[in-house]
Design a protein around this motif. Structure first.
Motif, PDB file in Angstrom:
ATOM      1  N   VAL A   2       5.790  -6.661 -21.340  1.00  0.00           N
ATOM      2  CA  VAL A   2       5.012  -5.370 -21.418  1.00  0.00           C
ATOM      3  C   VAL A   2       4.086  -5.201 -20.187  1.00  0.00           C
ATOM      4  N   PHE A   3       3.527  -4.367 -20.125  1.00  0.00           N
ATOM      5  CA  PHE A   3       2.933  -3.787 -18.815  1.00  0.00           C
ATOM      6  C   PHE A   3       1.422  -4.128 -19.237  1.00  0.00           C
ATOM      7  N   VAL A   4       0.583  -4.590 -18.143  1.00  0.00           N
ATOM      8  CA  VAL A   4      -0.441  -5.112 -17.935  1.00  0.00           C
ATOM      9  C   VAL A   4      -1.477  -4.034 -17.268  1.00  0.00           C
ATOM     10  N   VAL A   5      -1.267  -4.080 -16.080  1.00  0.00           N
ATOM     11  CA  VAL A   5      -1.894  -3.102 -15.047  1.00  0.00           C
ATOM     12  C   VAL A   5      -1.050  -2.766 -13.895  1.00  0.00           C
ATOM     13  N   GLY A   6      -1.458  -1.704 -13.266  1.00  0.00           N
ATOM     14  CA  GLY A   6      -0.705  -1.275 -12.123  1.00  0.00           C
ATOM     15  C   GLY A   6      -1.735  -0.744 -11.131  1.00  0.00           C
ATOM     16  N   ASP A  39      -4.607  -1.061 -22.776  1.00  0.00           N
ATOM     17  CA  ASP A  39      -6.104  -1.251 -23.462  1.00  0.00           C
ATOM     18  C   ASP A  39      -6.143  -2.569 -23.933  1.00  0.00           C
ATOM     19  N   SER A  40      -5.418  -3.566 -23.935  1.00  0.00           N
ATOM     20  CA  SER A  40      -5.705  -4.706 -24.285  1.00  0.00           C
ATOM     21  C   SER A  40      -6.403  -5.613 -23.088  1.00  0.00           C
ATOM     22  N   VAL A  41      -6.460  -5.267 -22.028  1.00  0.00           N
ATOM     23  CA  VAL A  41      -6.989  -5.706 -20.873  1.00  0.00           C
ATOM     24  C   VAL A  41      -7.996  -5.195 -20.151  1.00  0.00           C
ATOM     25  N   LYS A  42      -8.289  -3.931 -20.992  1.00  0.00           N
ATOM     26  CA  LYS A  42      -9.220  -3.045 -20.046  1.00  0.00           C
ATOM     27  C   LYS A  42     -10.758  -3.782 -20.025  1.00  0.00           C
ATOM     28  N   GLY A  43     -11.245  -3.643 -19.033  1.00  0.00           N
ATOM     29  CA  GLY A  43     -12.735  -4.440 -18.972  1.00  0.00           C
ATOM     30  C   GLY A  43     -12.720  -5.907 -19.032  1.00  0.00           C
ATOM     31  N   GLY A  92      -3.788   4.188  -4.805  1.00  0.00           N
ATOM     32  CA  GLY A  92      -5.172   3.302  -5.134  1.00  0.00           C
ATOM     33  C   GLY A  92      -5.545   3.563  -6.378  1.00  0.00           C
ATOM     34  N   SER A  93      -5.032   4.371  -7.327  1.00  0.00           N
ATOM     35  CA  SER A  93      -5.450   4.452  -8.574  1.00  0.00           C
ATOM     36  C   SER A  93      -4.869   3.602  -9.410  1.00  0.00           C
ATOM     37  N   THR A  94      -5.856   3.193 -10.357  1.00  0.00           N
ATOM     38  CA  THR A  94      -5.256   2.040 -11.361  1.00  0.00           C
ATOM     39  C   THR A  94      -4.751   2.478 -12.885  1.00  0.00           C
ATOM     40  N   TYR A  95      -4.211   1.674 -13.607  1.00  0.00           N
ATOM     41  CA  TYR A  95      -4.128   1.856 -14.918  1.00  0.00           C
ATOM     42  C   TYR A  95      -3.940   0.553 -15.585  1.00  0.00           C
ATOM     43  N   TYR A  96      -4.795   0.658 -16.676  1.00  0.00           N
ATOM     44  CA  TYR A  96      -4.786  -0.846 -17.361  1.00  0.00           C
ATOM     45  C   TYR A  96      -4.355  -0.549 -18.952  1.00  0.00           C
ATOM     46  N   SER A 141       0.878  -1.394  -0.004  1.00  0.00           N
ATOM     47  CA  SER A 141       0.073   0.214   0.250  1.00  0.00           C
ATOM     48  C   SER A 141       0.819   1.443   0.186  1.00  0.00           C
ATOM     49  N   ARG A 142       2.218   1.182   0.223  1.00  0.00           N
ATOM     50  CA  ARG A 142       2.923   2.143  -0.085  1.00  0.00           C
ATOM     51  C   ARG A 142       3.844   2.360  -1.098  1.00  0.00           C
ATOM     52  N   SER A 143       3.599   1.164  -2.321  1.00  0.00           N
ATOM     53  CA  SER A 143       4.431   1.208  -3.113  1.00  0.00           C
ATOM     54  C   SER A 143       3.336   1.156  -4.473  1.00  0.00           C
ATOM     55  N   THR A 144       3.891   1.461  -5.656  1.00  0.00           N
ATOM     56  CA  THR A 144       2.988   1.011  -6.753  1.00  0.00           C
ATOM     57  C   THR A 144       3.543  -0.419  -7.306  1.00  0.00           C
ATOM     58  N   MET A 145       2.277  -0.998  -7.559  1.00  0.00           N
ATOM     59  CA  MET A 145       2.643  -2.483  -7.826  1.00  0.00           C
ATOM     60  C   MET A 145       1.892  -2.530  -9.238  1.00  0.00           C
ATOM     61  N   GLY A 146       2.861  -3.518  -9.987  1.00  0.00           N
ATOM     62  CA  GLY A 146       2.315  -3.666 -11.304  1.00  0.00           C
ATOM     63  C   GLY A 146       2.306  -5.088 -11.564  1.00  0.00           C
TER      64      GLY A 146
END
Length: 125
Positions: A46-50, A61-65, A55-59, A30-35
């Motif tokens: 390649v990046f999938v999600v973090g 496009d290939s996995v969004k939803g 607490g904000s998230t970023y996905y 909870s004190r780190s960004t986890m990806g």
């Protein structure tokens, strides 16, 4: 000493679901960004999600939803719920920790300080 241990990978049919776990020690999720990243055979990681420390998230496009990241602070564990899986999701999935995060989720592998050993996800058609 920091350790990230992934689990939950396996073989699943297209359209199915899997939940990956990343158990962390030596850091506080909870004190780190986890990806979550993935690497298919012969391709770059390649990046999938973090999920940021805020607490904000970023996905990607290939996995969004289809994919959802979450964390359990009490268990110091991050999860990746994967649904509606496709054959192109087949890869080794890696958990990573950014111990010096900004307010946004980093998408570059170079921003992450620690990595797990990876877990194989295979989606059959």
């Amino acid at each position: 000493q920091v350790q990230l241990v992934e689990s939950g990978g396996g073989l699943v049919q297209a359209g199915g679901s899997l939940r990956l776990s990343c158990a962390a020690s030596g850091l506080t999720v909870s004190r780190s960004t986890m990806g979550w990243f993935r690497q298919a055979p012969g391709k770059e990681r390649v990046f999938v999600v973090g999920i940021s420390w805020k607490g904000s998230t970023y996905y990607a496009d290939s996995v969004k939803g289809r994919f959802t990241i979450s964390r359990d602070s009490a268990k110091n564990t991050v999860y990746l719920q994967m649904s509606t899986l496709k054959p192109e999701d087949t890869a080794v999935y890696y958990c990573a920790a950014d111990l010096f995060p900004s307010t946004t989720v980093a998408v570059s592998t170079t921003e992450y300080d620690y990595w797990g050993q990876g877990t194989q996800v295979t989606v059959s058609s």
